[in-house]
Design an enzyme around this catalytic site. Structure first.
Site, mmCIF file in Angstrom:
data_model
loop_
_atom_site.group_PDB
_atom_site.id
_atom_site.type_symbol
_atom_site.label_atom_id
_atom_site.label_comp_id
_atom_site.label_asym_id
_atom_site.label_seq_id
_atom_site.Cartn_x
_atom_site.Cartn_y
_atom_site.Cartn_z
ATOM 1 N N SER A 1 0.828 -1.203 0.000
ATOM 2 C CA SER A 1 0.000 0.000 0.000
ATOM 3 C C SER A 1 0.869 1.261 0.000
ATOM 4 O O SER A 1 1.721 1.418 -0.843
ATOM 5 C CB SER A 1 -0.972 -0.049 1.190
ATOM 6 O OG SER A 1 -2.058 0.824 1.008
ATOM 7 N N ASP B 1 -5.500 -4.034 -2.322
ATOM 8 C CA ASP B 1 -4.491 -3.685 -1.314
ATOM 9 C C ASP B 1 -3.951 -4.928 -0.593
ATOM 10 O O ASP B 1 -4.698 -5.713 -0.011
ATOM 11 C CB ASP B 1 -5.147 -2.738 -0.296
ATOM 12 C CG ASP B 1 -4.145 -2.060 0.611
ATOM 13 O OD1 ASP B 1 -3.181 -2.706 1.037
ATOM 14 O OD2 ASP B 1 -4.350 -0.870 0.917
#
Length: 253
Positions: A39, A152
């Site tokens: 991320s 993610d």
């Protein structure tokens, strides 16, 4: 001399602290041989592995119109487009950027929604895995890549130490999501943020224990995931906290 690997967690704007951490590691002359990231940590790790100085990455971020990067998608699978984000990455990393172009080995982590597993990328094209690693579910549309529907990586692994441990490296884990017990939960938004925060943090606990040094500045608990306007403060928190661990970090080497 021991070889050092650095794993950078996700955390939204709090991930800006990673840049301060990396700046401190440079100043302390800690030889970072390899990185892994997820991320916001994936973005910091990628630019650093590409040879950008942490202060230059911060400057790039603070001169970017973050609001422009959040164009509505009006899609069933996500609220925002990744188009502007992709254009920004291509402009600075190159249209055909690959892992082979980087100055340091790097592993990026995404989550395969269908298989329910973490996917690790360390070779081939760079931009698609970087976008996938940062595709916060619901907020951004999943990234379709290599026949997978990716989001993610922090959903299942928000502190990717495994690729570094497999290489026999001493591991510095940088976790930018400390829990703030005093944070008030007063509305629906804060309830969602708190719930996701606790759920994602749970998958880092066993990984934190596998780090030779864990860097987790408590002051980051006072910041929200969207506090991008406070970037210089977040950078300084990461830098100052890491410099305070100078003796412990030098002992690793």
């Amino acid at each position: 001399m021991q070889k050092i690997g650095v794993a950078l967690s996700g955390g939204g704007a709090r991930g800006i602290a990673h840049l301060g951490v990396l700046a401190a590691l440079d100043e302390l002359q800690i030889p970072v041989a390899q990185l892994s990231g997820v991320s916001s940590g994936a973005i910091a790790a990628t630019f650093y592995a590409a040879g950008f100085a942490p202060a230059d990455i911060l400057r790039l971020l603070t001169t970017t119109n973050v609001v422009r990067l959040m164009r509505p998608a009006f899609s069933r699978s996500g609220l925002l487009h990744f188009d502007a984000v992709e254009q920004l990455l291509v402009r600075h990393l190159g249209l055909n950027a690959s892992f082979a172009d980087l100055l340091r080995p790097l592993t990026l982590v995404a989550t395969d929604l269908a298989a329910g597993e973490s996917v690790y990328f360390s070779e081939g094209p760079l931009i698609p895995p970087l976008l996938a690693s940062s595709a916060v579910p619901i907020v951004y549309r999943p990234v379709q890549y290599q026949g997978r529907q990716l989001v993610d990586g922090g959903v299942l692994n928000n502190l990717p130490v495994e690729p570094l441990l497999e290489q026999g490296l001493r591991v510095i884990g940088v976790h930018c999501n400390p829990v703030n017990p005093g944070a008030p939960v007063t509305n629906f938004r804060s309830l969602i943020e708190r719930t996701l925060h606790l759920a994602i943090n749970a998958n880092t606990l066993p990984r934190q224990q596998r780090c030779d040094v864990l860097i987790e500045p408590p002051a980051l608990g006072q910041y929200r995931p969207l506090s991008y306007r406070r970037a210089p403060e977040l950078y300084e928190i990461g830098y100052a906290y890491t410099m305070g661990l100078a003796e412990q970090l030098r002992a690793l080497v």
